[in-house]
Design a protein around this motif. Structure first.
Motif, PDB file in Angstrom:
ATOM      1  N   ARG A 139      -3.690  -2.324  -5.217  1.00 41.25           N
ATOM      2  CA  ARG A 139      -3.836  -3.330  -6.281  1.00 41.25           C
ATOM      3  C   ARG A 139      -2.877  -3.110  -7.441  1.00 41.25           C
ATOM      4  NH1 ARG A 139      -9.795  -4.871  -7.990  1.00 41.25           N
ATOM      5  NH2 ARG A 139      -8.510  -6.348  -9.165  1.00 41.25           N
TER       6      ARG A 139
ATOM      7  N   ASN B 137       0.099  -2.894  -7.149  1.00 40.88           N
ATOM      8  CA  ASN B 137       1.291  -3.684  -6.822  1.00 40.88           C
ATOM      9  C   ASN B 137       1.072  -5.183  -6.973  1.00 40.88           C
ATOM     10  OD1 ASN B 137       2.936  -1.446  -5.937  1.00 40.88           O
ATOM     11  ND2 ASN B 137       1.640  -1.341  -4.105  1.00 40.88           N
ATOM     12  N   GLU B 138      -0.128  -5.602  -7.289  1.00 43.91           N
ATOM     13  CA  GLU B 138      -0.437  -7.025  -7.309  1.00 43.91           C
ATOM     14  C   GLU B 138       0.463  -7.770  -8.300  1.00 43.91           C
ATOM     15  OE1 GLU B 138      -4.384  -9.935  -7.425  1.00 43.91           O
ATOM     16  OE2 GLU B 138      -4.547  -7.831  -8.038  1.00 43.91           O
TER      17      GLU B 138
ATOM     18  N   ASP C 183       0.844  -1.195   0.000  1.00 44.42           N
ATOM     19  CA  ASP C 183       0.000   0.000   0.000  1.00 44.42           C
ATOM     20  C   ASP C 183       0.882   1.249   0.000  1.00 44.42           C
ATOM     21  OD1 ASP C 183      -2.306  -1.447   0.086  1.00 44.42           O
ATOM     22  OD2 ASP C 183      -2.656  -1.180   2.228  1.00 44.42           O
TER      23      ASP C 183
ATOM     24  N   TYR D 163       1.243  -6.995  -2.287  1.00 47.44           N
ATOM     25  CA  TYR D 163      -0.195  -6.765  -2.218  1.00 47.44           C
ATOM     26  C   TYR D 163      -0.854  -8.096  -1.889  1.00 47.44           C
ATOM     27  CZ  TYR D 163      -5.038  -6.142  -3.534  1.00 47.44           C
ATOM     28  OH  TYR D 163      -6.411  -6.115  -3.508  1.00 47.44           O
TER      29      TYR D 163
ATOM     30  N   SER E 152      -4.117  -5.901   2.310  1.00 46.55           N
ATOM     31  CA  SER E 152      -3.803  -4.618   1.690  1.00 46.55           C
ATOM     32  C   SER E 152      -5.073  -3.863   1.318  1.00 46.55           C
ATOM     33  CB  SER E 152      -2.964  -4.840   0.430  1.00 46.55           C
ATOM     34  OG  SER E 152      -1.832  -5.637   0.700  1.00 46.55           O
ATOM     35  N   ASN E 153      -4.981  -2.541   1.386  1.00 47.53           N
ATOM     36  CA  ASN E 153      -6.073  -1.691   0.954  1.00 47.53           C
ATOM     37  C   ASN E 153      -6.223  -1.771  -0.560  1.00 47.53           C
ATOM     38  OD1 ASN E 153      -7.373   1.038   0.133  1.00 47.53           O
ATOM     39  ND2 ASN E 153      -7.602   0.994   2.368  1.00 47.53           N
ATOM     40  N   ILE E 154      -7.415  -1.471  -1.047  1.00 44.29           N
ATOM     41  CA  ILE E 154      -7.697  -1.580  -2.469  1.00 44.29           C
ATOM     42  C   ILE E 154      -6.750  -0.747  -3.320  1.00 44.29           C
ATOM     43  CG2 ILE E 154      -9.388   0.287  -2.465  1.00 44.29           C
ATOM     44  CD1 ILE E 154      -9.588  -2.996  -4.485  1.00 44.29           C
ATOM     45  N   ARG E 155      -6.248   0.361  -2.739  1.00 43.68           N
ATOM     46  CA  ARG E 155      -5.355   1.222  -3.511  1.00 43.68           C
ATOM     47  C   ARG E 155      -4.018   0.555  -3.816  1.00 43.68           C
ATOM     48  NH1 ARG E 155      -5.770   3.752   1.535  1.00 43.68           N
ATOM     49  NH2 ARG E 155      -3.921   3.548   2.860  1.00 43.68           N
TER      50      ARG E 155
ATOM     51  N   LYS F 181      -4.567  -9.721  -0.837  1.00 40.54           N
ATOM     52  CA  LYS F 181      -6.001  -9.520  -0.694  1.00 40.54           C
ATOM     53  C   LYS F 181      -6.440  -9.877   0.722  1.00 40.54           C
ATOM     54  CE  LYS F 181     -10.402 -10.593  -2.943  1.00 40.54           C
ATOM     55  NZ  LYS F 181     -11.078 -11.385  -4.011  1.00 40.54           N
TER      56      LYS F 181
END
Length: 546
Positions: A88, A90-91, A44, A78, A83-86, A80
């Motif tokens: 993603r 970095n996924e 994040d 990242y 981590s915060n949605i922001r 799930k």
């Protein structure tokens, strides 16, 4: 404003400390020119939970046996549900990294070729030759499945976690390779932190997220090495059941000089554990009776990354435990208990302004007395702090000389793990730190003194190859220094297993005594200073010089 107890004069970037006599070494940030482009990420862009705040560590180890210490760096990811949605963006893009030392002051990223780019939410790492095949293997702890990478001896590694029997989905953190039963094979202790619950949302608002006491603890694990490439969980039969522990750091050493390695577990926001090795495959928790369970006023500490070292040269290994308040410096009395010395030694008054994570003993000025490094950084926010370096004043007190060591110690980071090695081969120890959601830092020790040094690498033959558990006592210039060869170092990290000694103005080490893990003693006499020495364990009784 940071206070310093340094009386100094600075001229042309070189500092002199009152009463020191010679110029102090200073440290130069050479990260960029060394080619270390790694940047740690929590997945994040802001801290949202205790998982993101807790990592990460780093290691110096010579994975290719070319004599130059290489660098391993642990990363977040990242994840799930964490981590915060922001985060993603970095996924799938974040992983650990291995940099090969080129022997010319630079490093090359060999992560992909070596196959050690673990993509889990990384915490710590430790290295050791668990299969005694002549090269160091790598163990990585994660929030989630840990990973054991076997070194194939050709520059590559193989993930053998399942085959070796060390699969564990709990939150692994500090860990250590050591031979607790002295059978010649490295065993593995893995500290586990806590059971995180994403649905728990009760906390003090300025903290941004719940602290460690909001969650239940988790049982640690001791893995016994069977000698065939596999491990077995022997935690219960070894007497190590403490299901409520919240391990952060793990350090292994021989606290009473009985030849059997003991285990210290730094727990977060509760009492620490000190497991005495009974020599029969079992341990006893003696933290309370040895006065290492709590801090100087009997309070539970947010203990982080511990390290053993003989800071007063009495032959007994003392203990440094960084924490979120004043830090703890436990002097080993040699009489079965420790005395907490942080206030008397001048450490507490400085550390009270910081949140400390990684602690290292090392002789940065080569005067024969080990000094103290502490990494610092906020625990709930990405608020940076300066790191600290204390000069050892002949085992009686420590003096904060951070302000005298160059610009590198004036820069602020949210630092976690740290490791030490002479990466450039010039005879002094350099410093590697990993910084939360920021670039890694390699700080080169740039001398400033003409003092002597000696580096010793032990190679086991009848015992474990890394000689973890060996003790080196070196006498030079009227001082006798003690080093214990161990794996884990500081917070979630590993320093080079090459043992470094400052010899002051001595031209030689008059006497070196090595007690190998199996109990054999080897004597070296009149060893010239300013060299790197490899000592191989004699295969049969009797002392010999390799």
């Amino acid at each position: 404003m940071k206070q310093s107890f340094v009386s100094m004069a600075i001229f042309m970037g070189v500092a002199a400390v009152a009463g020191y006599g010679d110029e102090l070494p200073h440290f130069t940030d050479v990260t960029s020119e060394a080619g270390l482009v790694f940047r740690h990420s929590i997945g994040d862009d802001a801290l949202d939970n205790i998982i993101e705040s807790t990592g990460a560590g780093c290691a110096f180890f010579d994975y290719d046996n070319d004599g130059w210490p290489d660098v391993y760096l642990v990363n977040g990811c990242y994840l799930k549900g964490v981590s915060n949605i922001r985060g993603r963006l970095n996924e799938g893009k974040l992983h650990n990294a291995l940099y090969r030392n080129n022997g010319d002051g630079t490093f090359t990223d060999v992560t992909e070729a070596a196959g050690v780019g673990d993509a889990g939410f990384g915490m710590g790492c430790v290295t050791g030759d668990y299969d005694n095949d002549g090269d160091d293997d790598l163990f990585v702890t994660n929030y989630g499945p840990n990973a054991l990478y076997r070194n194939n001896g050709d520059g590559t590694f193989t993930n053998v976690t399942e085959a070796a029997g060390v699969v564990d989905d709990r939150w692994g953190i500090g860990c250590s390779f050591f031979d607790y039963d002295r059978d010649g094979w490295l065993d593995l202790y893995v500290g586990n932190y806590l059971k995180w619950d994403p649905n728990y949302t009760y906390y003090y608002a300025p903290d941004k997220f719940p602290g460690p006491l909001s969650y239940p603890g988790v049982q640690d694990v001791l893995y016994h090495n069977r000698g065939d490439g596999t491990f077995e969980d022997v935690t219960e039969q070894a007497g190590l059941i403490n299901p409520d522990g919240r391990a952060m750091g793990v350090a292994t050493s021989d606290i009473d000089n009985d030849g059997w390695v003991d285990i210290f577990v730094a727990n977060d926001a509760m009492e620490n554990y000190l497991y005495h090795n009974n020599g029969d495959g079992t341990f006893e928790n003696i933290a309370l009776t040895t006065a290492t369970a709590f801090g100087q006023n009997g309070e539970a500490q947010a203990a982080m990354g511990p390290e053993f070292g003989d800071f007063n040269l009495d032959g007994f290994l003392d203990l440094l435990v960084p924490d979120m308040t004043y830090c703890c410096l436990y002097r080993n009395t040699g009489q079965g208990y420790f005395e907490e010395m942080s206030n008397k030694a001048g450490v507490a008054s400085v550390c009270g302004q910081y949140t400390s994570w990684s602690g290292n003993f090392f002789d940065f000025d080569r005067d024969g007395w080990i000094d103290i490094f502490l990494s610092n950084g906020d625990s709930h926010k990405l608020d940076p702090e300066e790191d600290l370096l204390f000069l050892n004043r002949h085992g009686e007190r420590f003096e904060d000389v951070s302000s005298a060591l160059g610009d590198a110690f004036q820069s602020k980071f949210v630092t976690r793990g740290s490791a030490l090695a002479d990466y450039d081969g010039d005879g002094d120890l350099d410093l590697l730190t990993i910084n939360l959601n920021d670039r890694v830092r390699l700080l080169r020790n740039d001398g400033g003194t003409a003092r002597s040094w000696l580096k010793i690498l032990l190679v086991g033959t009848t015992g474990n190859r890394d000689a973890y558990g060996a003790v080196i006592r070196l006498t030079a210039g009227g001082l006798t220094q003690t080093r214990y060869v161990t794996s884990s170092s500081g917070y979630l990290s590993q320093s080079s297993r090459m043992q470094h000694f400052g010899l002051g103005n001595a031209g030689e080490a008059e006497h070196i005594e090595i007690r190998w893990p199996g109990g054999e003693t080897q004597i070296l006499e009149s060893v010239k200073a300013n060299q790197s020495l490899t000592v191989t364990e004699p295969r049969e009784g009797g002392a010999s010089r390799p």
